[in-house]
Scaffold this motif. Structure first.
Motif, mmCIF file in Angstrom:
data_model
loop_
_atom_site.group_PDB
_atom_site.id
_atom_site.type_symbol
_atom_site.label_atom_id
_atom_site.label_comp_id
_atom_site.label_asym_id
_atom_site.label_seq_id
_atom_site.Cartn_x
_atom_site.Cartn_y
_atom_site.Cartn_z
ATOM 1 N N VAL A 34 0.855 -1.188 0.000
ATOM 2 C CA VAL A 34 0.000 0.000 0.000
ATOM 3 C C VAL A 34 0.892 1.240 0.000
ATOM 4 C CG1 VAL A 34 -1.805 1.300 1.183
ATOM 5 C CG2 VAL A 34 -1.827 -1.203 1.273
ATOM 6 N N LEU A 35 0.698 2.091 -0.997
ATOM 7 C CA LEU A 35 1.457 3.341 -1.092
ATOM 8 C C LEU A 35 0.628 4.465 -0.483
ATOM 9 C CD1 LEU A 35 4.027 4.774 -2.256
ATOM 10 C CD2 LEU A 35 2.648 5.254 -4.294
ATOM 11 N N VAL A 36 1.228 5.201 0.454
ATOM 12 C CA VAL A 36 0.520 6.248 1.193
ATOM 13 C C VAL A 36 1.224 7.582 0.995
ATOM 14 C CG1 VAL A 36 -0.212 7.042 3.480
ATOM 15 C CG2 VAL A 36 -0.243 4.589 2.939
ATOM 16 N N LYS A 37 0.443 8.612 0.684
ATOM 17 C CA LYS A 37 0.969 9.977 0.693
ATOM 18 C C LYS A 37 0.969 10.443 2.144
ATOM 19 C CE LYS A 37 0.321 14.653 -1.122
ATOM 20 N NZ LYS A 37 0.456 15.286 0.226
ATOM 21 N N VAL A 38 2.143 10.686 2.688
ATOM 22 C CA VAL A 38 2.272 11.003 4.107
ATOM 23 C C VAL A 38 1.923 12.468 4.357
ATOM 24 C CG1 VAL A 38 3.864 11.131 6.063
ATOM 25 C CG2 VAL A 38 4.021 9.214 4.440
ATOM 26 N N ASP A 39 0.984 12.686 5.270
ATOM 27 C CA ASP A 39 0.653 14.049 5.698
ATOM 28 C C ASP A 39 1.520 14.474 6.879
ATOM 29 O OD1 ASP A 39 -1.325 14.194 3.782
ATOM 30 O OD2 ASP A 39 -2.956 13.716 5.161
ATOM 31 N N TYR A 40 1.597 13.594 7.888
ATOM 32 C CA TYR A 40 2.310 13.937 9.120
ATOM 33 C C TYR A 40 2.998 12.706 9.696
ATOM 34 C CZ TYR A 40 -0.612 18.112 8.974
ATOM 35 O OH TYR A 40 -1.239 19.268 8.578
ATOM 36 N N SER A 41 4.093 12.959 10.413
ATOM 37 C CA SER A 41 4.749 11.948 11.232
ATOM 38 C C SER A 41 5.183 12.647 12.508
ATOM 39 C CB SER A 41 5.956 11.352 10.498
ATOM 40 O OG SER A 41 6.582 10.347 11.272
ATOM 41 N N SER A 42 5.471 11.893 13.554
ATOM 42 C CA SER A 42 5.905 12.514 14.805
ATOM 43 C C SER A 42 7.349 12.120 15.103
ATOM 44 C CB SER A 42 4.985 12.109 15.964
ATOM 45 O OG SER A 42 5.095 10.725 16.243
ATOM 46 N N GLU A 75 -2.020 4.176 -3.836
ATOM 47 C CA GLU A 75 -2.137 2.918 -4.576
ATOM 48 C C GLU A 75 -2.258 1.782 -3.571
ATOM 49 O OE1 GLU A 75 1.358 2.528 -6.926
ATOM 50 O OE2 GLU A 75 1.024 4.358 -8.083
ATOM 51 N N SER A 76 -3.021 0.745 -3.928
ATOM 52 C CA SER A 76 -3.189 -0.361 -2.989
ATOM 53 C C SER A 76 -3.375 -1.689 -3.708
ATOM 54 C CB SER A 76 -4.400 -0.103 -2.083
ATOM 55 O OG SER A 76 -4.627 -1.202 -1.223
ATOM 56 N N LYS A 77 -2.645 -2.697 -3.231
ATOM 57 C CA LYS A 77 -2.855 -4.079 -3.648
ATOM 58 C C LYS A 77 -3.427 -4.892 -2.490
ATOM 59 C CE LYS A 77 0.777 -4.050 -7.166
ATOM 60 N NZ LYS A 77 2.052 -4.659 -7.636
ATOM 61 N N ASN A 78 -3.948 -4.177 -1.498
ATOM 62 C CA ASN A 78 -4.595 -4.794 -0.348
ATOM 63 C C ASN A 78 -6.091 -4.493 -0.431
ATOM 64 O OD1 ASN A 78 -5.773 -4.762 2.459
ATOM 65 N ND2 ASN A 78 -3.725 -5.481 2.997
ATOM 66 N N ASN A 79 -6.919 -5.512 -0.359
ATOM 67 C CA ASN A 79 -8.362 -5.340 -0.555
ATOM 68 C C ASN A 79 -9.027 -4.487 0.513
ATOM 69 O OD1 ASN A 79 -8.348 -6.923 -2.880
ATOM 70 N ND2 ASN A 79 -8.685 -8.828 -1.734
ATOM 71 N N ASP A 80 -8.355 -4.292 1.647
ATOM 72 C CA ASP A 80 -8.961 -3.526 2.738
ATOM 73 C C ASP A 80 -8.811 -2.019 2.566
ATOM 74 O OD1 ASP A 80 -9.780 -5.821 4.071
ATOM 75 O OD2 ASP A 80 -7.890 -5.994 5.173
ATOM 76 N N TYR A 81 -7.969 -1.588 1.620
ATOM 77 C CA TYR A 81 -7.701 -0.158 1.473
ATOM 78 C C TYR A 81 -7.830 0.273 0.018
ATOM 79 C CZ TYR A 81 -6.029 -0.616 6.205
ATOM 80 O OH TYR A 81 -5.965 -0.880 7.545
ATOM 81 N N LYS A 82 -8.481 1.427 -0.157
ATOM 82 C CA LYS A 82 -8.698 1.978 -1.487
ATOM 83 C C LYS A 82 -8.062 3.363 -1.583
ATOM 84 C CE LYS A 82 -13.161 -0.394 -1.903
ATOM 85 N NZ LYS A 82 -14.626 -0.213 -2.077
ATOM 86 N N PRO A 83 -7.661 3.775 -2.791
ATOM 87 C CA PRO A 83 -7.105 5.120 -2.959
ATOM 88 C C PRO A 83 -8.039 6.190 -2.405
ATOM 89 C CG PRO A 83 -6.725 3.829 -4.931
ATOM 90 C CD PRO A 83 -7.612 2.993 -4.045
ATOM 91 N N GLY A 84 -7.448 7.140 -1.698
ATOM 92 C CA GLY A 84 -8.212 8.230 -1.106
ATOM 93 C C GLY A 84 -8.544 8.029 0.356
ATOM 94 N N ASP A 111 -1.506 -4.655 6.329
ATOM 95 C CA ASP A 111 -1.863 -5.153 7.661
ATOM 96 C C ASP A 111 -1.345 -4.247 8.768
ATOM 97 O OD1 ASP A 111 -3.087 -7.314 6.470
ATOM 98 O OD2 ASP A 111 -1.361 -8.646 6.710
ATOM 99 N N PHE A 112 -0.389 -3.369 8.449
ATOM 100 C CA PHE A 112 0.166 -2.458 9.452
ATOM 101 C C PHE A 112 -0.709 -1.214 9.646
ATOM 102 C CE2 PHE A 112 4.810 -3.760 8.216
ATOM 103 C CZ PHE A 112 4.544 -5.055 8.631
ATOM 104 N N LEU A 113 -1.634 -0.978 8.740
ATOM 105 C CA LEU A 113 -2.407 0.263 8.734
ATOM 106 C C LEU A 113 -3.737 0.108 9.468
ATOM 107 C CD1 LEU A 113 -1.928 1.144 4.959
ATOM 108 C CD2 LEU A 113 -0.816 2.305 6.876
ATOM 109 N N VAL A 114 -4.252 1.232 9.952
ATOM 110 C CA VAL A 114 -5.638 1.302 10.423
ATOM 111 C C VAL A 114 -6.281 2.517 9.765
ATOM 112 C CG1 VAL A 114 -5.216 0.174 12.638
ATOM 113 C CG2 VAL A 114 -5.014 2.658 12.468
ATOM 114 N N LYS A 115 -7.579 2.448 9.561
ATOM 115 C CA LYS A 115 -8.282 3.577 8.963
ATOM 116 C C LYS A 115 -8.468 4.675 10.005
ATOM 117 C CE LYS A 115 -10.563 0.723 5.508
ATOM 118 N NZ LYS A 115 -11.828 0.251 4.902
ATOM 119 N N LYS A 116 -8.240 5.901 9.582
ATOM 120 C CA LYS A 116 -8.333 7.039 10.496
ATOM 121 C C LYS A 116 -9.782 7.234 10.937
ATOM 122 C CE LYS A 116 -8.686 11.152 8.926
ATOM 123 N NZ LYS A 116 -9.987 11.483 9.586
ATOM 124 N N PRO A 117 -10.021 7.392 12.248
ATOM 125 C CA PRO A 117 -11.377 7.726 12.700
ATOM 126 C C PRO A 117 -11.848 9.043 12.087
ATOM 127 C CG PRO A 117 -9.990 7.043 14.544
ATOM 128 C CD PRO A 117 -9.086 7.204 13.363
#
Length: 237
Positions: A34-42, A75-84, A111-117
């Motif tokens: 899963v490719l993620v555009k990063v907004d923030y990190s700490s 981009e995602s090749k994981n069925n649990d996550y979609k672009p956007g 599997d490392f990701l969770v959807k943001k509340p």
């Protein structure tokens, strides 16, 4: 996304350790689906260690640090996550053995990701970050203990390392939950700050650095320890 983007890259060749902001492309990101555009990190303690000299936590160079991030799926090749979709990552040794969040784009195992509340922004998610997530888990565990004791009230809670990330958020959350919080710190200049976020009492860490006595008098119903060593031994004594 653009062909290239920026990331903090650390590298080590023999004894020569370097860190720099580099322009890289997607081919550099060799892990995950899963490719993620990063907004923030700490910035966490572990991140600081890695940025300093790798801290023997990084096993393969070059490397991108950052143990957490929030952003949106590209981009995602994981069925649990979609672009956007907006997502959060904490833990899973990302930033150590997998490339981390100090990059404009990160590619990780879905599997490392969770959807943001929906009730928080990606910025708020990283204001809490890994430290906040850990503190919330500790605080909820204290609350769960009270509920499991079938009505036996938990009143007094001790928090060690109280001026740190996990410690300070634990003090704040536990106070909001109605517990009497005693904060343990060696940074006496921050006593007023600890009181302002909910600490009822403050104890100097030096009081917990003596050799522990078995079966010492119990003073607290629960404790959140972020320090370990003799301090933890005295908390448990």
């Amino acid at each position: 996304m653009s062909e290239t983007f920026k990331a903090i890259v650390v590298n080590q060749k023999e004894k020569d350790f370097t860190r720099e902001v580099k322009s890289i492309d997607k081919s550099f990101l060799k892990h995950g689906n899963v490719l993620v555009k990063v907004d923030y990190s700490s910035l966490n303690y572990k991140d600081a260690l890695i940025l300093k000299n790798g801290a023997r936590l990084v096993k393969e160079f070059p490397h991108i640090p950052g143990i957490d991030f929030s952003g949106s799926v590209v981009e995602s090749k994981n069925n649990d996550y979609k672009p956007g979709e907006e997502v959060i990552l904490t833990g899973w040794r990302v930033g150590e053995i997998y490339y981390g969040g100090y990059s404009q784009y990160s590619k990780v195992n879905g599997d490392f990701l969770v959807k943001k509340p929906k009730d928080i922004t990606t910025k708020q998610a990283m204001i809490l970050g890994t430290a906040g997530f850990t503190a919330l888990m500790c605080s909820f565990a204290v609350k769960a203990k009270e509920e499991l004791l079938l009505g036996e009230k938990v009143n007094e809670v001790l928090v060690t390392g109280a001026t740190g990330g996990v410690g300070s958020i634990s003090v704040m959350v536990l106070a909001k939950l109605g517990f009497n919080v005693t904060a343990v710190t060696r940074k006496t200049e921050h006593n007023e700050y600890l009181k302002s976020i909910g600490a009822k009492n403050i104890i100097n860490s030096s009081d917990f650095e003596k050799d522990p006595r078995p079966l010492d008098k119990g003073l607290w119903d629960c404790a959140v320890d972020t320090v370990g060593g003799k301090i933890l031994a005295n908390v448990l004594a």
